[in-house]
Motif scaffolding. Structure first.
Motif, PDB file in Angstrom:
ATOM      1  N   ALA A 190       0.923  -1.291   0.014  1.00  0.00           N
ATOM      2  CA  ALA A 190      -0.103   0.023   0.083  1.00  0.00           C
ATOM      3  C   ALA A 190       0.719   1.126   0.104  1.00  0.00           C
ATOM      4  CB  ALA A 190      -0.968   0.026   1.080  1.00  0.00           C
ATOM      5  N   GLU A 191       0.626   2.057  -1.066  1.00  0.00           N
ATOM      6  CA  GLU A 191       1.315   3.354  -1.122  1.00  0.00           C
ATOM      7  C   GLU A 191       1.355   4.430  -0.053  1.00  0.00           C
ATOM      8  OE1 GLU A 191       3.859   3.139  -3.155  1.00  0.00           O
ATOM      9  OE2 GLU A 191       3.358   1.461  -4.492  1.00  0.00           O
ATOM     10  N   THR A 192      -0.038   4.432   0.278  1.00  0.00           N
ATOM     11  CA  THR A 192      -0.319   5.686   1.278  1.00  0.00           C
ATOM     12  C   THR A 192      -0.819   5.138   2.670  1.00  0.00           C
ATOM     13  OG1 THR A 192      -2.530   5.851   0.379  1.00  0.00           O
ATOM     14  CG2 THR A 192      -0.822   7.117  -0.808  1.00  0.00           C
ATOM     15  N   SER A 193      -0.633   5.915   3.663  1.00  0.00           N
ATOM     16  CA  SER A 193      -1.120   5.725   4.531  1.00  0.00           C
ATOM     17  C   SER A 193      -2.812   5.551   4.799  1.00  0.00           C
ATOM     18  CB  SER A 193      -0.802   6.668   5.907  1.00  0.00           C
ATOM     19  OG  SER A 193      -1.178   8.186   5.409  1.00  0.00           O
ATOM     20  N   SER A 194      -3.421   6.227   4.016  1.00  0.00           N
ATOM     21  CA  SER A 194      -4.825   6.165   3.760  1.00  0.00           C
ATOM     22  C   SER A 194      -5.309   4.831   3.391  1.00  0.00           C
ATOM     23  CB  SER A 194      -5.507   7.180   2.889  1.00  0.00           C
ATOM     24  OG  SER A 194      -5.146   6.807   1.484  1.00  0.00           O
ATOM     25  N   GLN A 196      -3.373   2.190   4.092  1.00  0.00           N
ATOM     26  CA  GLN A 196      -2.971   1.241   5.188  1.00  0.00           C
ATOM     27  C   GLN A 196      -4.336   1.340   6.075  1.00  0.00           C
ATOM     28  OE1 GLN A 196       0.734   2.474   6.119  1.00  0.00           O
ATOM     29  NE2 GLN A 196       1.661   0.627   5.015  1.00  0.00           N
ATOM     30  N   GLN A 197      -4.616   2.504   6.388  1.00  0.00           N
ATOM     31  CA  GLN A 197      -5.837   2.817   7.128  1.00  0.00           C
ATOM     32  C   GLN A 197      -7.263   1.917   6.866  1.00  0.00           C
ATOM     33  OE1 GLN A 197      -6.106   3.830  10.069  1.00  0.00           O
ATOM     34  NE2 GLN A 197      -4.323   5.204  10.464  1.00  0.00           N
TER      35      GLN A 197
END
Lengths: 357, 335
Positions: A190-194, A196-197
């Motif tokens: 997953a490239e972004t923290s979003s 991942q969230q």
């Protein structure tokens, strides 16, 4: 009698002989009262009289108003509480059915790879950014994932045309692990923290995305499945006696199993699509219901649905309030409550097995 | 820890343009259309009046654009701690909804915002924080900073080698508030500073840099930042090469063997992540003393740098401060 039944009967004798109608009536009332109280609880303080005023205004047919209390109570909080009740009831019912279908008291819908399948479907959509059906893309992908997983499990669990309970569990666990691994693989990419969230949402679950538009499908599916299962309750009672006993009583166990698993997939796919992977509700609630009213599915299934609704409504209140203003993923809370219960059931099961003739 | 080279210059320039520039007006009627992170059009028919900013990164952008008075609430204010410039006082004046996290949906809704801003792509706060569907319920529009994302599970996202996500976010905020000129001026100030760093970096050798968001533990993969991150952009623009620019994911996990093989000449520790085992300088000291990394050229030659996640991880005007600091540190006794 199955191990599940033996355990339940032991507990039932301990609980005593409260009339079934009283138990169901009290539980139904408790669900209604809990929904109202839970709607009054949240990180933003809305006075009780204001909550009552908003609810009464809408229940007598009033339209949305511009007030902040209306926004918070009616448009944000109540759909969330109702979604909690629906998801809780759906997962609990699915758990009760799976436990009977595989004749194992520690089974739950997740054991058959259903939630892992739903998670893979959803996470694939998140990581690829595919959005063919707009807002419906994620729920549909989650449902397709769950359906795909159970299809594979059913296919692999067949042996000479029969569905064997132990084979179902083994194949379900194996497929579930495979799909879980795939979700984790996607997580690491997953490239972004979003992203991942969002993936955490699909692993641990949450009711925070609730809005009125999201309630229709789960409401129809949970209600219809509940009715269907209650109609099938007598045959479910036969199924837990074992395939030979079922055949002697004129019930085709393999066919009934397939039919019940389809209903379960519909239930789990629908609720996972709107609430992510909320664990352990399916495991623990059915056992609570058996303790209260015994293992007869005609009595046990409605109580299971009511208890599931109650459990998740309050688990979500705790998720919202324990470390407010931050929210805990609800799956953490259900696990905190579920794991000790899981161990208790295993312990009780062991005692029952030893005590059985 | 962070050198504030040039902060004063930007603030003075901003103060000047703030006095002479456009003022966002409530009665502007021309509709403005900007893209969201998925490339979809979003139309703003009026200038937002009540803005909830979900995180301290986006709040930095708002305040530097002179829009602090539109902010009715801000969440996750930890990034304010690194701001030492004159706008610190203005940041501290913003009403705080949740200091340590993105505020939950209900608390945001209670502010009755018409715009919700975040530097986290796609409103990716923790469960309970507002997502796009929640914004629709509360009749608010949303604007997020965008970083490159993968287009399929098998293809990694495009590497990020400059600070375009930061400029793009500032530009879209400027358009939405009808202060495009002020935004462009801030962007050119920041871009000029970025280009000055890049120009100096081009001439020199490019040290191999390992980015570490946490101290690695024996027997576990080493955490690092992938190519589609602000950290990768900072290392590249500062004149270094991310030794793991070929991995995927914001927080990638790589093998300790690969770290040994690629032998970084410099380690850049991104401090202050919530998941890290220590904060600030303590984390840097742990990395310096870590036996797993003792064999690397970076540790042997004592070249362990650091920058806080509050300046180096998410799009914010302070990314340029981080860039200048990292570039300066890279050049000192460089290879």
């Amino acid at each position: 009698m199955s191990v599940t039944g033996a355990t339940a009967v032991r507990f039932r004798l301990r609980v005593g002989t409260v009339p079934y109608a009283v138990v169901l009536g009290v539980l139904s009332a408790a669900v209604l009262v809990s929904v109202v109280i839970a709607t009054g609880i949240g990180p933003v303080r809305v006075p009780a009289d204001e909550v009552t005023r908003v609810l009464v205004h809408h229940l007598i047919g009033g339209a949305d108003t511009a007030s902040t209390a209306d926004l918070i109570v009616w448009r944000l909080r109540l759909p969330r509480v109702l979604l909690g009740a629906l998801v809780g009831a759906g997962l609990a019912l699915a758990g009760a059915v799976v436990q009977s279908v595989v004749r194992n008291p520690v089974a739950d819908p997740y054991l058959l790879g259903l939630s892992s399948g739903a998670s893979v479907g959803a996470v694939l959509v998140i990581t690829t950014g595919v959005s063919m059906l707009g807002a419906l893309t994620l729920p549909v992908a989650a449902f397709a994932g769950a359906a795909g997983a159970i299809a594979v499990v059913l296919l692999l669990a067949r042996h000479r045309g029969r569905l064997l309970p132990l084979r179902l569990i083994l194949v379900g666990v194996a497929v579930g692990h495979l799909l879980g691994g795939f979700t984790s693989f996607l997580l690491t990419r997953a490239e972004t923290s979003s992203a991942q969230q969002q993936i955490i949402f699909w692993l641990l679950g949450a009711l925070s995305g609730a809005h009125w538009g999201l309630l229709g499908v789960p409401a129809v599916v949970v209600t219809a499945s509940c009715l269907l299962l209650v109609i099938r309750a007598r045959r479910l009672n036969v199924l837990v006696l074992g395939d030979e006993a079922a055949a002697a009583l004129g019930v085709d166990a393999s066919r009934l199993r397939r039919e019940l698993l389809l209903v379960t997939t519909l239930l789990v796919g629908t609720v996972v699509a709107v609430s992510g992977g909320i664990g352990f509700v399916g495991l623990i609630v059915a056992h609570l219901a058996r303790m209260l009213v015994g293992a007869d599915h005609r009595r046990m299934l409605p109580v299971t649905a009511a208890l599931g609704a109650l459990f998740l409504v309050w688990a979500d209140v705790a998720a919202r309030m324990l470390i407010s203003p931050t929210e805990l993923p609800i799956g953490i809370l259900t696990a905190f409550l579920g794991v000790p219960f899981f161990l208790l059931v295993m312990h009780a099961r062991g005692l029952a097995a030893e005590g059985a003739p | 820890m962070i050198r504030r080279v040039g902060t004063l210059a930007v603030c003075l320039a901003l103060a000047g343009c703030g006095a002479a520039g456009e003022a966002p007006s409530a009665d502007a009627v021309t509709a403005v259309t900007v893209k969201d992170c998925a490339g979809q059009d979003m139309t703003f028919t009026s200038v937002p009046q009540r803005v909830v900013v979900l995180d301290g990164y986006a709040a930095q952008s708002m305040v530097r654009l002179g829009l602090g008075d539109r902010v009715v609430g801000v969440g996750f204010t930890k990034p304010f701690s690194v701001e030492k410039g004159p706008i610190q006082a203005e940041l501290q004046r913003l009403p705080v909804l949740a200091a340590d996290s993105v505020p939950p949906t209900e608390i945001v809704a209670a502010q009755r915002p018409d715009l919700v801003l975040t530097a986290f792509a796609d409103f990716g706060g923790a469960p309970g924080s507002p997502k796009e569907a929640d914004l629709a319920t509360m009749d608010a529009q949303g604007l997020a900073a965008c970083t490159p994302t993968a287009t399929s599970p098998t293809e990694a996202a495009k590497p990020l080698t400059d600070l375009s996500p930061t400029y793009d976010f500032l530009r879209r905020i400027g358009q939405v508030f009808r202060i495009g000129n002020r935004a462009e001026q801030l962007i050119s100030e920041l871009r000029a500073r970025e280009q000055a760093v890049v120009a100096k970096a081009v001439a020199g050798p490019r040290p191999r840099v390992l980015i570490l968001p946490d101290n690695p533990v024996a027997g576990q993969p080493v955490p690092t930042s992938g190519p589609a991150t602000i950290a990768n952009a900072l290392v590249t623009a500062a004149g270094g090469t991310n030794v793991f620019a070929d991995t995927a994911g914001m927080h990638s996990q790589v093998s300790p063997e690969m770290v040994a093989e690629r032998d970084p000449q410099v380690i850049l520790v991104i401090t202050d992540y919530s998941f890290a085992k220590a904060k600030g300088q303590a984390l840097v000291d742990q990395v310096r003393a870590n036996p797993l990394l003792a064999g690397t050229t970076a540790v042997r030659t004592g070249r362990v740098l650091s920058a806080s996640q509050y300046v180096a991880a998410f799009p914010s005007p302070l990314n340029v401060d981080a860039l200048e600091q990292i570039a300066g540190d890279l050049r000192v006794d460089g290879p």
